[in-house]
Design a protein around this motif. Structure first.
Motif, PDB file in Angstrom:
ATOM      1  N   GLU A 173    -133.703  36.446   9.052  1.00 48.96           N
ATOM      2  CA  GLU A 173    -135.087  36.509   8.553  1.00 48.96           C
ATOM      3  C   GLU A 173    -135.232  37.556   7.464  1.00 48.96           C
ATOM      4  OE1 GLU A 173    -137.218  35.044  12.683  1.00 48.96           O
ATOM      5  OE2 GLU A 173    -137.036  37.175  12.247  1.00 48.96           O
ATOM      6  N   ASN A 174    -134.539  38.674   7.642  1.00 48.51           N
ATOM      7  CA  ASN A 174    -134.578  39.706   6.610  1.00 48.51           C
ATOM      8  C   ASN A 174    -134.004  39.199   5.295  1.00 48.51           C
ATOM      9  OD1 ASN A 174    -135.477  42.610   6.976  1.00 48.51           O
ATOM     10  ND2 ASN A 174    -134.655  42.096   8.998  1.00 48.51           N
ATOM     11  N   ILE A 203    -145.637  28.677  17.756  1.00 49.21           N
ATOM     12  CA  ILE A 203    -144.810  28.064  16.703  1.00 49.21           C
ATOM     13  C   ILE A 203    -145.062  28.752  15.362  1.00 49.21           C
ATOM     14  CG2 ILE A 203    -144.460  25.955  15.363  1.00 49.21           C
ATOM     15  CD1 ILE A 203    -144.970  24.403  17.963  1.00 49.21           C
ATOM     16  N   VAL A 204    -146.343  28.983  15.065  1.00 45.61           N
ATOM     17  CA  VAL A 204    -146.663  29.608  13.775  1.00 45.61           C
ATOM     18  C   VAL A 204    -145.991  30.970  13.659  1.00 45.61           C
ATOM     19  CG1 VAL A 204    -148.522  30.669  12.434  1.00 45.61           C
ATOM     20  CG2 VAL A 204    -148.818  28.381  13.386  1.00 45.61           C
ATOM     21  N   LEU A 205    -146.091  31.772  14.708  1.00 47.81           N
ATOM     22  CA  LEU A 205    -145.527  33.123  14.629  1.00 47.81           C
ATOM     23  C   LEU A 205    -144.005  33.123  14.591  1.00 47.81           C
ATOM     24  CD1 LEU A 205    -147.753  35.402  16.871  1.00 47.81           C
ATOM     25  CD2 LEU A 205    -147.476  35.458  14.395  1.00 47.81           C
ATOM     26  N   ARG A 206    -143.396  32.190  15.289  1.00 52.71           N
ATOM     27  CA  ARG A 206    -141.929  32.213  15.382  1.00 52.71           C
ATOM     28  C   ARG A 206    -141.232  31.385  14.319  1.00 52.71           C
ATOM     29  NH1 ARG A 206    -138.488  33.559  19.621  1.00 52.71           N
ATOM     30  NH2 ARG A 206    -137.112  31.936  18.847  1.00 52.71           N
ATOM     31  N   GLU A 207    -141.822  30.255  13.997  1.00 50.08           N
ATOM     32  CA  GLU A 207    -141.057  29.279  13.226  1.00 50.08           C
ATOM     33  C   GLU A 207    -141.568  29.015  11.813  1.00 50.08           C
ATOM     34  OE1 GLU A 207    -138.166  28.089  13.976  1.00 50.08           O
ATOM     35  OE2 GLU A 207    -138.188  29.232  15.853  1.00 50.08           O
ATOM     36  N   THR A 208    -142.630  29.693  11.404  1.00 53.17           N
ATOM     37  CA  THR A 208    -143.067  29.442  10.024  1.00 53.17           C
ATOM     38  C   THR A 208    -142.825  30.686   9.182  1.00 53.17           C
ATOM     39  OG1 THR A 208    -145.302  30.268  10.322  1.00 53.17           O
ATOM     40  CG2 THR A 208    -144.926  27.950  10.867  1.00 53.17           C
ATOM     41  N   PRO A 209    -142.627  30.492   7.892  1.00 53.26           N
ATOM     42  CA  PRO A 209    -142.484  31.646   6.998  1.00 53.26           C
ATOM     43  C   PRO A 209    -143.670  32.600   7.137  1.00 53.26           C
ATOM     44  CG  PRO A 209    -141.929  29.643   5.832  1.00 53.26           C
ATOM     45  CD  PRO A 209    -142.458  29.221   7.177  1.00 53.26           C
ATOM     46  N   GLY A 223    -145.563  33.210   9.724  1.00 55.91           N
ATOM     47  CA  GLY A 223    -145.479  33.987  10.955  1.00 55.91           C
ATOM     48  C   GLY A 223    -144.542  35.171  10.818  1.00 55.91           C
ATOM     49  N   ARG A 224    -143.395  34.924  10.222  1.00 57.39           N
ATOM     50  CA  ARG A 224    -142.427  36.014  10.071  1.00 57.39           C
ATOM     51  C   ARG A 224    -142.951  37.057   9.084  1.00 57.39           C
ATOM     52  NH1 ARG A 224    -141.054  35.811  14.562  1.00 57.39           N
ATOM     53  NH2 ARG A 224    -139.358  37.265  14.213  1.00 57.39           N
ATOM     54  N   GLN A 225    -143.704  36.598   8.087  1.00 59.17           N
ATOM     55  CA  GLN A 225    -144.273  37.543   7.122  1.00 59.17           C
ATOM     56  C   GLN A 225    -145.333  38.425   7.785  1.00 59.17           C
ATOM     57  OE1 GLN A 225    -145.442  35.031   3.869  1.00 59.17           O
ATOM     58  NE2 GLN A 225    -143.378  35.009   3.006  1.00 59.17           N
ATOM     59  N   VAL A 226    -146.047  37.869   8.777  1.00 59.74           N
ATOM     60  CA  VAL A 226    -147.016  38.685   9.518  1.00 59.74           C
ATOM     61  C   VAL A 226    -146.297  39.870  10.159  1.00 59.74           C
ATOM     62  CG1 VAL A 226    -148.489  38.730  11.576  1.00 59.74           C
ATOM     63  CG2 VAL A 226    -148.682  36.849   9.951  1.00 59.74           C
ATOM     64  N   TYR A 227    -145.163  39.597  10.773  1.00 63.84           N
ATOM     65  CA  TYR A 227    -144.375  40.675  11.397  1.00 63.84           C
ATOM     66  C   TYR A 227    -143.900  41.679  10.347  1.00 63.84           C
ATOM     67  CZ  TYR A 227    -144.169  38.584  16.023  1.00 63.84           C
ATOM     68  OH  TYR A 227    -144.501  38.110  17.264  1.00 63.84           O
ATOM     69  N   ALA A 228    -143.449  41.150   9.200  1.00 67.21           N
ATOM     70  CA  ALA A 228    -142.928  42.032   8.149  1.00 67.21           C
ATOM     71  C   ALA A 228    -144.035  42.950   7.624  1.00 67.21           C
ATOM     72  CB  ALA A 228    -142.331  41.204   7.018  1.00 67.21           C
ATOM     73  N   VAL A 229    -145.223  42.384   7.398  1.00 72.79           N
ATOM     74  CA  VAL A 229    -146.333  43.179   6.879  1.00 72.79           C
ATOM     75  C   VAL A 229    -146.722  44.260   7.881  1.00 72.79           C
ATOM     76  CG1 VAL A 229    -148.802  43.112   6.311  1.00 72.79           C
ATOM     77  CG2 VAL A 229    -147.251  41.395   5.376  1.00 72.79           C
ATOM     78  N   GLY A 230    -146.706  43.909   9.177  1.00 73.12           N
ATOM     79  CA  GLY A 230    -147.067  44.888  10.202  1.00 73.12           C
ATOM     80  C   GLY A 230    -146.050  46.009  10.301  1.00 73.12           C
ATOM     81  N   GLN A 231    -144.783  45.679  10.069  1.00 76.70           N
ATOM     82  CA  GLN A 231    -143.731  46.689  10.178  1.00 76.70           C
ATOM     83  C   GLN A 231    -143.814  47.687   9.036  1.00 76.70           C
ATOM     84  OE1 GLN A 231    -141.506  46.978  12.579  1.00 76.70           O
ATOM     85  NE2 GLN A 231    -140.190  48.537  11.710  1.00 76.70           N
ATOM     86  N   GLY A 265    -146.402  44.953  13.978  1.00 77.20           N
ATOM     87  CA  GLY A 265    -144.996  44.595  13.922  1.00 77.20           C
ATOM     88  C   GLY A 265    -144.338  44.252  15.244  1.00 77.20           C
ATOM     89  N   ARG A 266    -144.964  44.619  16.358  1.00 78.47           N
ATOM     90  CA  ARG A 266    -144.327  44.358  17.652  1.00 78.47           C
ATOM     91  C   ARG A 266    -145.268  43.578  18.557  1.00 78.47           C
ATOM     92  NH1 ARG A 266    -139.055  46.470  17.534  1.00 78.47           N
ATOM     93  NH2 ARG A 266    -139.170  47.672  15.629  1.00 78.47           N
ATOM     94  N   GLY A 267    -144.692  42.629  19.286  1.00 76.82           N
ATOM     95  CA  GLY A 267    -145.476  41.887  20.258  1.00 76.82           C
ATOM     96  C   GLY A 267    -145.463  40.410  19.963  1.00 76.82           C
ATOM     97  N   GLY A 268    -146.275  39.680  20.698  1.00 72.93           N
ATOM     98  CA  GLY A 268    -146.325  38.243  20.488  1.00 72.93           C
ATOM     99  C   GLY A 268    -147.281  37.590  21.456  1.00 72.93           C
ATOM    100  N   VAL A 269    -147.464  36.280  21.307  1.00 73.14           N
ATOM    101  CA  VAL A 269    -148.523  35.619  22.066  1.00 73.14           C
ATOM    102  C   VAL A 269    -148.152  35.361  23.523  1.00 73.14           C
ATOM    103  CG1 VAL A 269    -149.743  34.620  20.128  1.00 73.14           C
ATOM    104  CG2 VAL A 269    -147.788  33.414  21.084  1.00 73.14           C
ATOM    105  N   ILE A 270    -146.869  35.323  23.860  1.00 74.82           N
ATOM    106  CA  ILE A 270    -146.514  35.092  25.265  1.00 74.82           C
ATOM    107  C   ILE A 270    -147.039  36.244  26.113  1.00 74.82           C
ATOM    108  CG2 ILE A 270    -144.620  34.844  26.912  1.00 74.82           C
ATOM    109  CD1 ILE A 270    -143.008  33.524  24.753  1.00 74.82           C
ATOM    110  N   GLY A 271    -146.777  37.461  25.652  1.00 77.69           N
ATOM    111  CA  GLY A 271    -147.272  38.639  26.358  1.00 77.69           C
ATOM    112  C   GLY A 271    -148.783  38.625  26.450  1.00 77.69           C
ATOM    113  N   THR A 272    -149.435  38.245  25.360  1.00 75.96           N
ATOM    114  CA  THR A 272    -150.891  38.210  25.326  1.00 75.96           C
ATOM    115  C   THR A 272    -151.446  37.298  26.423  1.00 75.96           C
ATOM    116  OG1 THR A 272    -150.875  38.622  22.966  1.00 75.96           O
ATOM    117  CG2 THR A 272    -152.862  37.650  23.889  1.00 75.96           C
ATOM    118  N   VAL A 273    -150.820  36.133  26.568  1.00 73.55           N
ATOM    119  CA  VAL A 273    -151.273  35.190  27.580  1.00 73.55           C
ATOM    120  C   VAL A 273    -151.155  35.811  28.968  1.00 73.55           C
ATOM    121  CG1 VAL A 273    -150.652  33.037  28.732  1.00 73.55           C
ATOM    122  CG2 VAL A 273    -150.830  33.122  26.239  1.00 73.55           C
TER     123      VAL A 273
END
Lengths: 507, 348, 294
Positions: free
Chosen positions: A99-100, C179-185, C187-195, C262-270
Motif C-alpha cells: 500500500e505504501n 470494503i471501502v476502508l480496506r479495499e478501495t484506494p 479507504g487506504r488514503q484515509v488511513y494515510a491522511v490520519g497517520q 490512522g489506527r482502528g477500523g469498523v470491526i472494532g467499532t461494531v
C-alpha cells in the motif's frame, strides 16, 4: 563513459540576500553513483531542493537527457524520473508495504472498479522487493520493518515510479553497519541497471566505499571533484574544511581553573552513548565535536535529565546527582541551551520577559503561596536582557516570534543567565544565526567563563570549536574517540578522530 | 499580568519594525475583552424590545442561572489552558450531588439529622470532585492517555453510576430531605448578596489570582504554549497538568453544591445538559482549545454572553430552537473571529 | 524468557481489549440473569444497538483522519424531523434516500468548514453545527413530538429470513464501510491522511478532498442511524438524538479507533457499539433501573 543524463550548469541561489549556492556545475551519467559531500550549510540540501522542484534557482540551468529541466514542484521531479530518499522517510507505518508503494496511484480491478487490484499490487511489490532484497510478504505492515528495511522500501517505491535518478540524503544515519552494507549492495545493483544515483553523506568512509565520482561543496561553491581514486580522504577533508580561521572570535583573557565543575563517569545508554567520561572545570570551555549522529546532542540531553541512561555517574561540583531530571539538574546549577530553539527552547507565542522568567519563577515566589514578586522579577529580567544585548527594550511587550534568530538565541541564553548557572551546556548555540550575532554569543560565553562558569560547547562547526574552546572532545558512534588540547588543535586531525570508525571500516 | 495570554492584543501591534497603528475594527477584534463589548452591545440592542430584561428580577434570575455554570467553566479554563479537556464535569456534578445528598438526607442518610451532616456532606462533595479529578489527571499524565478519552469514559461511567447509586438510596429518582443549612448555600443570601454569589466570587477571585500571580499559573500557560520548552525549563509538567484536573473536579463539585442546594434534592441527571454549554462559554470567552491562552475574566464574559442571550431569547418569547440555533451561530462566530484574529496577528 | 512472554500476553490483552471486555460483560450478566444469554435477547441487543453502530461506523471514518464530529446527534434529528414533517406521504423508497442525501449534505457543510478553515479545530466547527442543526430541527418540529406514518413503522417490525430489518441495514452499512476502508484506494488514503497529513500530501494524495469526504460519509451515516432508530420507536421527541455523539464516539474509541488518527477500523467499532448496548441491556435485565438512556 556512459551517456550523460543530468547536467547542472552554473546554479546559483540566494535566500534573503545571502548567497547559499554559487555557480555550481557538475554532470551525472547513467550507471554512476555520485557522492556529494560538504559540511553543514555548504549547499548540499539547496542543490537537492532545486533538483526536487522545492526551490527554483536564481541563475544557471539544468539539463536532463539533453532537454532543459525546470521543475516547479515535487510532481514535476517525479514525472521526470527523479526520486528522493530523505533521512526522515515518507512512509505510513499503519499501511502495508504494497500500500505504501502504490499509495499515490493504486491499480484497480478491471481497470475501472474503485477496488484495489490486490493481486496485481502484490505481484508487482514482490518483484520490486526482490530487486532490493527485502524478504517480507507485500502485505506486511511497514511498522514492523526496521529502519534499514524501510529505507529499502522507499527505494522500491522509487523504482515503482520508474525513477532513473535516485537522490539519497544521509540515508545511513539511522542504519546499522550491516543494513548500510546491504543498502550499498542494492545501490551497486541499481547502478548496473543503468540507474544514476546521487549520494549525500557526512561519512566520508561510506562515500569512498560506494561512489564512483565525488564532488565537494564548501560555502555554496563547488571546490573540487573527480573520480574516487583521485580523491583520497585527506584531500576530501582539506577541501571540505578549507577556510582559514580569521578573526571571527573575540579574545579571551582568562585561563581555565583546575576545579572540577562537572564530572561525568561511564555514562552508557545502549544504542546512544557508550562509556562516556570526562571532567569539565570551572572557567573552562570544553568543546564536543563529532559528525551528525555521533551522539553529541543525545549526551547533552542525558546530562540534563531529559533522556534516560542505564549506567554511569554525573557529579556537579562535589555532589553526585542522585536524581537526574531537568529540575534536579537546575537545582544544582546546571543550564541547557537546546539545539532546537523553536521547538524546545522558546515559547514563540510569548514575550521576551515571560520566556526569560520561566526557569527562575520559583526563585521569585513565596514558597507557600507561590505568589510572584513581580517587580523584582521584572527588574532582573530587564537587567539580564540588557546584558545579552537584545535589540529591543520592550521586554514585556515583544513576542519572541517577532525577533530575529540571533535575538531569539540571546533570549534563550538570557533565560538561563538569570539563574546564574555554574555549568552551562550549549548545544549548537550559533546554529542558524548570522555572523554578527554569533560574535555576540561568543562574547557572552567568554564573559561567563571569566566569572567561573563551566561551559560544555557542542558544535558542528569545526572552526568555531577551535576558536572558542580550551579542549575539544571528539565523539564518534556514541563514544569519545579523542581529546584534543588547545595547543594541538588541528581541524583535519579532529575530523579524522571524528571519523575514526569509518576509516577503520574502509581500511 | 501574564503577557503571553493576556495582551496578545496590544503586544501583537508591536513588531520588530515598531508600532503600527490599526483601524478601529482591527483593534476591536484584537481586543481581549471583545466578548464584553458584544454582550453590552447586545444587551443595549434588546433592551428597547424587551424592557423586562433590565428589571431586578430578571437580572437576579440571570445571576442564579449563571453562577453554577460559571464555577464549572472556571475549572474547565484551567484544563483548556494546558491544552487538555475535561468532559467529565457534568457527571461529577451528578455523582457528587447524589452521594453528597445521601450523606445528609433526613430520609435515612448516613449522617441524617446529625449536626455534622452539613459539613460532612460538603466535604463529601469536594472529595468526590477532587478524587475523580485526580484520577483523570493520573490517567492523562502518568499513563499518557489522551484527556478526551479519559474524561469521555469518565462521563459515561459516572453518569450511569450516579443513577445506579440513587436507586440504592431512594424509591424515587432523586434524593430529597436535605438539611436547611445546606439548601441555604444555594438559595439564601448574606448582607443582601446571594450566598451562591459569595461562593462564585471566592472561586473566581482565587482562580484569577492563581492563574495571574503565582508560579503555578505561569507554569500552566508555559505548558500550553510549548510543553517541551516548559519541561526543559524545569517545569514539573506532569504534576501541573494533574492539578488542573483536580481543580476542574473540585470546581464541578462546588457547582454541584450550588445546583443541589437550589433544587433541594440530590439528582443523578443534574447538569447533564450543560456540558457543551460549559465548553462553548469558555471558548467564546477567548480561551483556546489549543492551549496556552485563557483568563478567568474572559470565561466570565463567555458565560455572561451565553446567559444574556439565553434569557433575552426566552423573554422575547423565542422557543428552544432559536436558543439553540443562536448558540451555534455564536460559537461559529467566535471561532471565525478567533481565526481572523490569528490572521491579523500573522500579518503583523 | 518469562518477561517476554508476560509482555506478549499483555500486548495480546491490550490489543483485544474490547473483545475481552465484551466476554467479561457477557459472563457477568449471564451469571446474574438467566434470561440474558438467550438468542432472543441477543437479537434484541443487536437490533437496539444498530443505530448507534451505524453512526459509529460513520464517525470511525472521521476519527481515522484525526478529526471529530460532534454534530451526529443533531444531523440524526434533522433528518428524522424532515422525514416526519415533509416526506411522510412519499413511499419509503423515495423518502429514505432523500433523508440520507440530506445527511450527506449536512456532513458536506461540516467538511467544507473543516477544509476551508484550517487551524480551526473540527471540535469547534461541529460543536457549532450541533447547536445550529438542533435549533433548526426544533424550529421545524416546533419542539413538539413528531410521528412517522404507517409504512415506516411497519418497516421497523419487518424481518427478512428471521432477521429484523434494522440488523440488515446495520450489516449492509458495515459491509460497505469495511470494503471501502480496506479495499478501495480512498479507504487506504484515509488511513494515510490520519497517520501523517503532510506526508500524504507529498505522496500526491488530495488531502482536502479526503477530509471533505469523511465528513460527508459521517453525515450520511448519522442520517441512516436516525432512520433506523425512528423506524423502531415511531416517534421523535425534542430530545431525539440529544447527546448521541457521546456513545457514538465512545463506541468507536472502545473499538480501538484512535482519536489521533490512522489506527482502528469498523470491526472494532461494531463491537464497541454492541458492548455499550449489552451493558445497558444487562443492567436492565439485572434490575438496575436505568432511568437515564442515551
Amino acid at each position: 563513459m556512459a551517456a550523460e543524463i543530468l547536467r547542472l550548469d552554473g546554479l546559483s541561489k540566494s535566500f534573503f540576500g545571502v548567497e547559499v549556492l554559487h555557480a555550481v556545475s557538475f554532470a551525472l551519467h547513467r550507471g554512476e553513483i555520485l557522492g556529494l559531500v560538504g559540511e553543514n550549510g555548504s549547499g548540499k540540501s539547496t542543490t537537492m531542493n532545486i533538483l526536487g522542484g522545492i526551490h527554483q534557482a536564481d541563475a544557471g540551468s539544468i539539463t536532463l537527457d539533453g532537454r532543459p529541466y525546470r521543475p516547479t514542484g515535487p510532481r514535476d521531479a517525479q514525472e521526470a524520473g527523479l526520486a528522493f530518499i530523505h533521512q526522515e522517510l515518507n512512509l505510513f507505518e499503519n499501511l502495508s508495504i504494497e500500500e505504501n508503494i502504490f499509495i499515490s496511484g493504486f491499480p484497480r480491478r478491471l481497470g475501472r472498479l474503485p477496488l484495489i487490484d490486490r493481486g496485481r499490487i502484490g505481484q508487482r511489490t514482490r518483484e520490486l522487493l526482490d530487486m532490493v532484497d527485502v524478504r517480507y510478504p507485500p502485505a506486511t505492515p511497514v511498522g514492523k520493518l526496521s529502519q534499514g528495511e524501510r529505507q529499502l522500501v522507499e527505494i522500491a517505491k522509487a523504482l515503482s515510479q520508474d525513477a532513473r535518478i535516485i537522490l539519497l540524503d544521509e540515508p545511513t544515519t539511522s542504519l546499522t553497519r550491516r543494513e548500510t552494507e546491504k543498502l550499498f549492495t542494492i545501490m551497486e545493483r541499481l547502478r548496473a541497471q543503468g540507474i544514476a544515483l546521487i549520494y549525500i553523506s557526512h561519512i566520508l568512509g561510506d562515500v569512498l566505499r560506494v561512489c564512483d565520482t565525488i564532488q565537494v561543496l564548501r560555502d555554496g561553491h563547488l571546490v573540487g571533484g573527480g573520480p574516487r581514486d583521485e580523491m583520497p580522504i585527506d584531500t576530501l577533508i582539506s577541501l571540505m574544511v578549507g577556510r582559514k580561521i580569521e578573526n571571527l572570535f573575540p579574545p579571551r583573557d582568562t585561563e581555565p581553573t583546575t576545579v572540577p565543575a562537572l564530572e561525568v563517569e561511564g555514562i552508557t545508554q545502549s544504542g546512544v552513548v557508550r562509556d562516556v567520561s570526562f571532567t569539565l572545570h570551572e572557567g573552562e570551555v570544553l568543546g564536543v565535536a563529532g559528525l551528525m549522529g555521533a551522539g553529541r546532542s543525545e549526551l547533552a540531553r542525558i546530562l540534563f535529565g531529559l533522556d534516560p541512561f542505564e549506567a554511569g555517574r554525573i557529579a556537579v561540583g562535589d555532589t553526585t546527582l542522585t536524581e537526574v531530571s531537568p529540575e534536579a539538574c537546575m537545582r544544582h546549577g546546571m543550564a541547557f541551551l537546546t539545539e532546537d530553539r523553536r521547538g524546545e527552547g522558546l515559547m514563540m507565542e510569548a514575550t521576551i520577559a515571560d520566556n526569560t522568567a520561566l526557569p527562575s519563577l520559583r526563585a521569585y515566589a513565596r514558597s507557600l503561596t507561590g505568589w510572584i514578586a513581580r517587580s523584582r522579577l521584572e527588574d532582573d529580567v530587564a537587567e539580564v536582557s540588557r546584558r545579552v544585548q537584545i535589540n529591543t527594550t520592550d521586554y514585556r511587550g515583544m513576542l519572541v516570534k517577532n525577533l530575529s534568530g540571533g535575538n531569539q538565541q540571546k533570549v534563550v541564553i538570557g533565560k538561563w543567565l538569570l539563574r546564574q548557572p555554574k555549568v552551562f551546556i550549549l548545544d549548537e548555540p550559533t546554529r542558524g544565526i548570522d555572523v554578527g550575532a554569533k560574535f555576540e554569543v561568543y562574547k557572552i560565553v567568554n564573559q561567563l567563563v571569566a566569572e567561573g562558569t563551566a561551559v560544555l560547547f557542542i558544535s558542528s562547526e569545526m572552526e568555531e570549536l577551535i576558536g572558542m574552546c580550551d579542549r575539544i572532545l571528539v565523539m564518534s558512534h556514541g563514544e569519545i574517540t579523542g581529546i584534543h588540547e588547545r595547543h594541538e588543535f588541528d581541524s583535519e586531525r579532529i575530523l579524522e578522530t571524528a571519523m575514526l570508525k569509518n576509516l577503520a571500516d574502509v581500511a | 499580568m501574564l503577557r503571553t495570554a493576556g495582551a496578545s492584543g496590544n503586544a501583537a501591534t508591536r513588531t520588530a519594525g515598531g508600532v503600527r497603528t490599526r483601524g478601529w475594527l482591527e483593534r476591536l477584534i484584537l481586543s481581549e475583552y471583545l466578548v464584553f463589548y458584544l454582550t453590552t452591545a447586545y444587551f443595549l440592542a434588546v433592551w428597547p424590545i424587551v424592557p423586562e430584561i433590565a428589571t431586578a428580577s430578571s437580572l437576579s434570575n440571570m445571576l442564579t442561572d449563571m453562577l453554577p455554570l460559571l464555577v464549572v467553566a472556571i475549572g474547565q479554563t484551567f484544563v483548556l489552558i494546558v491544552a487538555g479537556i475535561d468532559l467529565s464535569v457534568t457527571s461529577i456534578i451528578a455523582f457528587a450531588s447524589v452521594v453528597g445528598a445521601s450523606v445528609m438526607t433526613a430520609d435515612g442518610g448516613y449522617l441524617g439529622g446529625s449536626p455534622l451532616a452539613v459539613p460532612a456532606g460538603i466535604l463529601t462533595f469536594l472529595l468526590i470532585g477532587g478524587l475523580i479529578g485526580w484520577f483523570n489527571g493520573f490517567c492523562c499524565t502518568r499513563l499518557g492517555m489522551p484527556p478526551i478519552i479519559v474524561t469521555l469514559t469518565g462521563l459515561m461511567f459516572l453518569s450511569g453510576t450516579a443513577i445506579w447509586y440513587t436507586t440504592g438510596h431512594s424509591e424515587t429518582s432523586s434524593i430529597a430531605g436535605l438539611p436547611k443549612a445546606f439548601v441555604l448555600i444555594g438559595q439564601g443570601s448574606a448582607y443582601g448578596v446571594p450566598n451562591a454569589l459569595w461562593v462564585a466570587l471566592a472561586v473566581g477571585i482565587s482562580a484569577h489570582l492563581l492563574l495571574g500571580h503565582t508560579v503555578f499559573g505561569r507554569w500552566l500557560y508555559a505548558i500550553g504554549i510549548n510543553r517541551k520548552a516548559a519541561e526543559i525549563s524545569g517545569v514539573p509538567v506532569g504534576t501541573a497538568i494533574l492539578w488542573t484536573f483536580v481543580i476542574s473536579g473540585v470546581c464541578a463539585a462546588i457547582a454541584s453544591i450550588l445546583f443541589t442546594g437550589r433544587l433541594e434534592t440530590g439528582t443523578p441527571v443534574l447538569g447533564q445538559r450543560i456540558l457543551l454549554d460549559i465548553i462553548a462559554a469558555v471558548v467564546i470567552g477567548g480561551t483556546s482549545l489549543a492551549g496556552g491562552k485563557g483568563k478567568i475574566v474572559w470565561t466570565v464574559g463567555g458565560v455572561l454572553f451565553l446567559v444574556v442571550i439565553d434569557t433575552s431569547l426566552k423573554l422575547l418569547g423565542m422557543s428552544l430552537f432559536v436558543v439553540f440555533a443562536v448558540k451555534g451561530g455564536v460559537i461559529l462566530f467566535a471561532a471565525i473571529i478567533d481565526a481572523m484574529r490569528q490572521r491579523i496577528i500573522m500579518r503583523g | 524468557m518469562s518477561g517476554t512472554a508476560g509482555r506478549r500476553l499483555a500486548l495480546v490483552v491490550l490489543q483485544n481489549a474490547p473483545l475481552i471486555a465484551f466476554v467479561v460483560v457477557l459472563v457477568i450478566f449471564a451469571s446474574l440473569s438467566d434470561r440474558f444469554l438467550t438468542l432472543g435477547n441477543f437479537t434484541n441487543i443487536v437490533t437496539q444497538s444498530s443505530h448507534i453502530a451505524i453512526m459509529a461506523i460513520g464517525i470511525t471514518f472521521v476519527l481515522l483522519t484525526a478529526g471529530i464530529d460532534l454534530s451526529v446527534g443533531a444531523v440524526m434529528y434533522v433528518g428524522v424531523a424532515i422525514l416526519a414533517l415533509y416526506l411522510g406521504d412519499l413511499p419509503v423508497v423515495v423518502s429514505f434516500p432523500l433523508v440520507a442525501l440530506i445527511g450527506l449534505a449536512l456532513g458536506a457543510v461540516n467538511g467544507f468548514f473543516v477544509v476551508q478553515m484550517r487551524g480551526l479545530h473540527p471540535f469547534i466547527i461541529t460543536l457549532a453545527m450541533l447547536f445550529i442543526l438542533r435549533g433548526a430541527a426544533l424550529w421545524m418540529t416546533d419542539t413538539r413530538m413528531v410521528f412517522v406514518a404507517e409504512p415506516i413503522m411497519s418497516l421497523g417490525r419487518t424481518s427478512y429470513l428471521g432477521v429484523p430489518w434494522a440488523i440488515w441495514m446495520f450489516a449492509a452499512v458495515f459491509a460497505l464501510a469495511w470494503i471501502v476502508l480496506r479495499e478501495t484506494p480512498f479507504g487506504r488514503q484515509v488511513y494515510a491522511v490520519g497517520q501523517d497529513p503532510v506526508a500524504a500530501g507529498k505522496a500526491g494524495i488530495n488531502v482536502p478532498l479526503v477530509l471533505f469526504a469523511v465528513y460527508c460519509i459521517c453525515g450520511l451515516c448519522a442520517a441512516l442511524g436516525g432512520l433506523v432508530s425512528i423506524a423502531q420507536v415511531a416517534a421523535a421527541s425534542s430530545t431525539f438524538g440529544f447527546q448521541k455523539e457521546f456513545p457514538v464516539i465512545a463506541a468507536a474509541v472502545l473499538g480501538g479507533t484512535s482519536l489521533f488518527g490512522g489506527r482502528g477500523g469498523v470491526i472494532g467499532t461494531v463491537f464497541g457499539a454492541i458492548l455499550i448496548q449489552t451493558v445497558e441491556n444487562g443492567l436492565v435485565m439485572t434490575n438496575a433501573n436505568l432511568h437515564h438512556r442515551w
